[in-house]
Write an enzyme that holds these catalytic residues in place. Sequence first.
Site, PDB file in Angstrom:
ATOM      1  N   HIS A 126      25.182 -15.211 -48.334  1.00 21.50           N
ATOM      2  CA  HIS A 126      26.568 -14.826 -48.652  1.00 21.50           C
ATOM      3  C   HIS A 126      27.024 -15.356 -50.017  1.00 21.50           C
ATOM      4  CE1 HIS A 126      27.196 -13.081 -44.751  1.00 21.50           C
ATOM      5  NE2 HIS A 126      27.018 -14.223 -44.117  1.00 21.50           N
ATOM      6  N   ASP A 163      19.402 -10.575 -41.065  1.00 22.98           N
ATOM      7  CA  ASP A 163      20.503 -11.347 -40.482  1.00 22.98           C
ATOM      8  C   ASP A 163      21.550 -10.371 -39.931  1.00 22.98           C
ATOM      9  OD1 ASP A 163      21.650 -14.434 -40.856  1.00 22.98           O
ATOM     10  OD2 ASP A 163      23.258 -12.930 -40.798  1.00 22.98           O
ATOM     11  N   HIS A 165      24.635 -10.516 -40.200  1.00 18.32           N
ATOM     12  CA  HIS A 165      25.714 -10.345 -41.185  1.00 18.32           C
ATOM     13  C   HIS A 165      25.165  -9.704 -42.458  1.00 18.32           C
ATOM     14  CE1 HIS A 165      26.870 -13.885 -38.671  1.00 18.32           C
ATOM     15  NE2 HIS A 165      28.008 -13.222 -38.638  1.00 18.32           N
ATOM     16  N   ASP A 247      20.482 -14.218 -35.924  1.00 21.47           N
ATOM     17  CA  ASP A 247      21.756 -14.111 -35.211  1.00 21.47           C
ATOM     18  C   ASP A 247      22.055 -12.702 -34.706  1.00 21.47           C
ATOM     19  OD1 ASP A 247      22.021 -13.378 -37.855  1.00 21.47           O
ATOM     20  OD2 ASP A 247      23.667 -14.756 -38.304  1.00 21.47           O
TER      21      ASP A 247
HETATM   22 ZN   LIG Z   1      24.340 -14.407 -40.175  1.00 21.23          ZN
END
Ligand SMILES: [Zn+2]
Length: 310
Positions: A126, A163, A165, A247
């Site tokens: 991120h 991931d 996200h 995740d």
């Molecule tokens: Zn994540």
Amino acid sequence: MKTTLIDSPASLAHRLPDGHPEHDGRYTAVREALAGIAGTVWAEAGQAPVEALARFHTVEHVDRVLTACAEAGVEGFVGLDPDTIVCGQSARAALSAVGGAIAGVDTVMRDGEGAVFLLARPPGHHAEPDRPMGFCLFNTIAIAAMHALEVHGLPSVAIVDIDVHHGNGSQCLAERDERVLFASLHQSPLYPGTGHRGETGLGGNVVNVPLPDGTDGAAWRAAFEAEIVPALRKTQPALILVSAGFDAHADDPLGGLGLVDEDYAWAAERLAALASEFAHSRLVSVLEGGYDCPALGRSAAAFVRALARA
Ligand SMILES: [Zn+2]
């Protein structure tokens, strides 16, 4: 594949306030789960030099993180945003994570081929060129990609982000460098809110595959085959880097997808096969998220076992 596990024990130095999901138990869970897997060798990460970070981040960003850590001191914490917090030793952990990813690239380039899995925290995908975000201080995989391009002179690299996200920070790299393919499977809507299909980078070097809440492993695998594989085949990158977050697992408290341990073994097998097809069998994976420690440990072990078998 020869499979090198790069350990960053400095991960334990990155302490966060009680209750934060990105805690040091994540590192310990993966470290224990990866112990003794046949066909793997261990190496240890060193600290990345600041000039390596500057291939992706602004100097101001690096200074801001280092200064915040210095201000946190021995006992305290400094918040860089509501989720992204540092203690006095966080920079040491983050610089070791980056050093490990760079060492991973150096390892497969030295050997001519091979798989690497980096066990390190904090995660990185991120972090944008000029801001820390979402538990991430430095964008480990983007810096490793730049190291492969600038130091080893590779013509192109791919970052495959599994991931749950979206890796907004890594996408920033592809948006400014056409030598990078960024391909991501992620839940949407979900933090950080980016990763739409319409974000296509510089003429198609960004491939976003948003998946709805509740997507199971079979649908996830089908999306990987239908969208990630063709993008990789078209690009023919000289190295595949993987943002290996776990995740998207059904047990994860932050994500809403339904993968199981075996889906991660499948992903590693497919990535290894694709790397051998056109990327000189070079595959470097970096731990990102994964917040249910038992599922994280099992999934990472399934992933690494599949690499070692490939
Ligand atoms: Zn994540």
